[in-house]
Scaffold this active site. Structure first.
Site, short mmCIF file in Angstrom:
data_model
loop_
_atom_site.label_atom_id
_atom_site.label_comp_id
_atom_site.label_asym_id
_atom_site.label_seq_id
_atom_site.Cartn_x
_atom_site.Cartn_y
_atom_site.Cartn_z
CG HIS A 461 25.34 27.00 -18.75
ND1 HIS A 461 26.16 28.04 -18.41
CD2 HIS A 461 25.09 27.15 -20.09
CE1 HIS A 461 26.38 28.79 -19.47
NE2 HIS A 461 25.76 28.27 -20.51
CD GLU A 462 23.45 24.67 -22.49
OE1 GLU A 462 22.63 25.40 -23.10
OE2 GLU A 462 24.69 24.84 -22.57
CG HIS A 465 21.17 29.39 -22.28
ND1 HIS A 465 21.46 30.73 -22.41
CD2 HIS A 465 22.37 28.74 -22.33
CE1 HIS A 465 22.77 30.89 -22.54
NE2 HIS A 465 23.34 29.70 -22.50
CG HIS A 468 16.88 34.59 -21.19
ND1 HIS A 468 18.11 35.01 -21.63
CD2 HIS A 468 16.13 35.72 -21.08
CE1 HIS A 468 18.11 36.32 -21.78
NE2 HIS A 468 16.92 36.78 -21.47
#
Length: 671
Positions: A461-462, A465, A468
């Site tokens: 998940h991290e 980010h 991105h």
């Protein structure tokens, strides 16, 4: 004497020289940086030339670069490696920074120039990104209160300053409660615990100098303890301490802070002409209105609650069969759910965990990024802010893309949770700059470090980010990377979690810590088959938190948030053996700052999109379909906030999604 924070950084990739920076450097560096930023703003405000995009909006983009650099370093260490000096500095800096930015946003002459550019925008031949930056800049000034005058203007400044102080205090109180509590275990108390939990407890005890194993309030330690300890009395003691964070009376109690924060937010929204804070906050998000948020959450709540209640009935029977009478309690749920998982899926967490080594899961996240986006990762030997940290250079086709830093282990100096931040964001104006991105987690230490399946999902998940930020390809920093609507920002991160579940990824990287053997096919099938196990519980605890957050802000601010919390949960018919994922006194997403206030729902809003987006890969050539990967980068990951979020998603998928893919993905309705 020179201050390393203010010098040119002649370091690899212009990384902060952490080995030469001391806590004594931060305050003088901030003073200098604030002065320089004020001079930048004065130059823009007092410019004799008529306002243009270049001399006003671009000038604002360029202003304060030194301040950004100083704060990038300070907030990195303050969040991930705090100490009493840094905590004191945070308390001092918060009102200073709030006043500084409030001074800028309420600068009437500056706003007049921005408004003039906005008024004449059609005459400037702007690119689409420039038009977007202008709109966001103008809107930001208006929403900050630039159009207010007199007493209202002065009051807005007071509110902003006070909210900054309260947010810092809330975070530090929570950290203090988490840091101070631990439960010492005698050797007999270790009975029934798997080896990885015992090892983590011994490591935590060594860090606390407790003379033996301990359970702390770190999620990566307390959750497995609640799953495996047969000692109901110890589970209850640990759970109640976990739930009591921020609500222990005394100096670290957060309940009064929450009440004051909600009242000030409501006043702020009404000064700006909004009915309440939720209406103000959601205006700029994809959801737009509290009604749209409530509709989504309730669409999910009913099937999730039904599933949780059915699961709870099974767990209660199991508990009674153990000779424990009465109702299932919150400290019982995880213990009996683990037994149920064993019975239904023959999946033993203790047998599974050695296959989820931290280093192998990092390799897996990197490998997926290589296959999807042709990124390569090479370790860097550079000074960082803590010995636990490690860094990599990210390249593509031999060209530098970014620096990625990972800080994975729990420690007393780190706030709880997991997050991604950029010490430097990608931009092309005024000069080309590549991103420096950090993932911070709170995994239990071990040799080797072993993760739970949920921990591995957090890592992916991290890293979503981080991608991105790394793949951002915009001109202006204000729309770079994760600078997007709050209910869009979780799309890349939650989408990337799906690649952990791809069988070939687990087949390659889930290897045993001792033997090096890959996870047996039968176990792999069980892992994937159990992916939605306990989803009723997980969904209920999340949605309850999101609805409490929404109700706090969509109406009159409650004078007693705990009473309001209880009322909302009662109205929902909250199952008695499940608690909110984040009770109010520890709800840092909502009360440590404005980031997720009225916005905790955004994880689920983004999940509606991520379930639909991964379906697009599956409908094409599979998880690593090159055309879909290119489309994801082109239309979402590279664009940052340079276009409207809904338009970006439609460019990728061709349409906006419905809630069905999410409910199917969570196993809450039939696929």
């Amino acid at each position: 004497m020179t201050n390393p924070l203010l010098e040119e950084w002649d370091t690899p990739f212009e990384l902060a020289p952490f080995d030469t920076i001391s806590d004594d450097d931060f305050e003088p560096a901030l003073d200098d940086a604030l002065t320089e930023h004020r001079m930048d703003i004065d130059a823009i405000t007092n410019c004799d030339a008529a306002p243009t995009f270049g001399n006003t909006i671009e000038a604002l983009e360029e202003a304060g670069s030194q301040l950004d650099r100083v704060l990038g370093v300070f907030f990195t260490v303050a969040g991930a490696d705090s100490n009493p000096v840094r905590e004191a500095l945070q308390r001092k800096f918060s009102p200073l920074l709030a006043a500084h930015y409030s001074e800028i946003s309420s600068n009437k002459a500056l706003f007049a120039r921005v408004a003039e550019v906005w008024k004449n925008r059609d005459s400037f031949d702007l690119t689409p990104e420039q038009a977007r930056v202008l709109m966001l800049t103008h809107r930001g000034f208006v929403r900050s209160g630039a159009a207010l005058d007199g007493a209202e203007d002065a009051r807005m400044k007071e509110i902003k300053g006070r909210l900054a102080v309260l947010g810092t205090q809330f975070t530090q109180n929570l950290l203090a409660d988490e840091r101070s509590w631990f439960m010492k275990l005698e050797e007999a108390d270790l009975e029934g615990l798997p080896e990885f939990v015992i090892d983590a407890a011994r490591n935590a005890g060594a860090e606390k100098d407790a003379g033996g194993p301990v359970i702390t309030l770190s999620r990566s330690l307390i959750v497995p303890f609640l799953q495996f300890s047969p000692r109901r009395d110890l589970r209850e003691k640990a759970f109640l301490a976990w739930q009591a964070r921020g609500a222990n009376d005394g100096e670290t109690d957060n309940r009064a802070i929450a009440a004051e924060t909600l009242a000030l937010r409501e006043e702020r929204a009404k000064l700006l002409g909004y009915k309440n804070f939720a209406a103000f906050k959601l205006e700029t998000e994809m959801a737009k209105t509290p009604e749209a948020v409530r509709q989504l959450l309730m669409d999910v709540w009913e099937p999730a609650k039904a599933q949780a209640e059915a699961d709870g009935a099974v767990l209660t029977e199991m508990m009674h069969a153990d000779g424990v009478n009465g109702d299932l309690a919150p400290w019982d749920w995880r213990y009996y759910a683990e037994k149920q998982r064993m019975a239904e899926h023959d999946l033993d967490e203790a047998a599974l965990k050695p296959y989820f080594q931290l280093d192998r899961m990092i390799d897996a996240a990197f490998s997926c990024a290589t296959r999807l986006f042709a990124l390569e990762f090479a370790p860097l030997d550079v000074p960082l802010y803590h010995p636990d940290c490690r860094a990599w250079e990210v390249t593509r086709d031999g060209k530098h893309v970014a620096v990625f830093i990972g800080d994975y282990f729990a420690r007393g100096s780190k706030r709880s949770g997991a997050w991604c931040s950029a010490m430097r964001a990608q931009a092309k104006f005024p000069t080309e700059q590549s991103p420096i991105v950090i993932n911070v987690c709170n995994f239990a230490k071990g040799v080797p470090a072993l993760l739970s399946y949920d921990d591995a999902r957090t890592l992916f998940h991290e890293f979503g980010h981080a991608l991105h930020q790394m793949l951002s390809n915009v001109t202006y920093e204000s729309v770079s990377g994760t600078s997007v609507a709050r209910d869009f920002v979780e799309l890349p991160s939650q989408l990337y979690e799906h690649w952990l579940d791809v069988p070939e990824v687990l087949g390659e990287f889930a290897t045993h810590a001792k033997t090096g053997e890959p996870m047996p096919k039968e176990m792999l099938e069980k892992v994937l088959g159990a992916a939605n196990f306990g989803m009723g519980f997980a969904t209920v605890e999340y949605v309850a938190s999101a609805l409490v957050d929404l109700e706090f802000h969509d109406g009159n601010a409650p004078s007693d948030p705990m009473t309001k919390q209880a009322q909302v949960l009662a109205d929902l018919g909250m199952p008695g053996a499940i608690t909110m994922r984040h009770a109010t006194p520890q709800f840092a997403h909502v009360f440590s700052g404005d980031g997720y206030s009225s916005g905790y729902y955004s994880y689920m809003w983004s999940e509606v999109m991520d379930a639909d987006a991964f379906e697009a890969f599956e409908d094409a050539g599979g998880a690593f379909d090159p055309e879909k990967a290119q489309a994801l980068e082109t239309h979402i990951l590279s664009k940052g906030g340079s276009q409207d979020a809904a338009e970006l998603y439609k460019a990728f998928r061709g349409r906006l999604p419905g809630v069905e893919a999410l409910l199917k993905g969570r196993g809450l309705i039939a696929a």
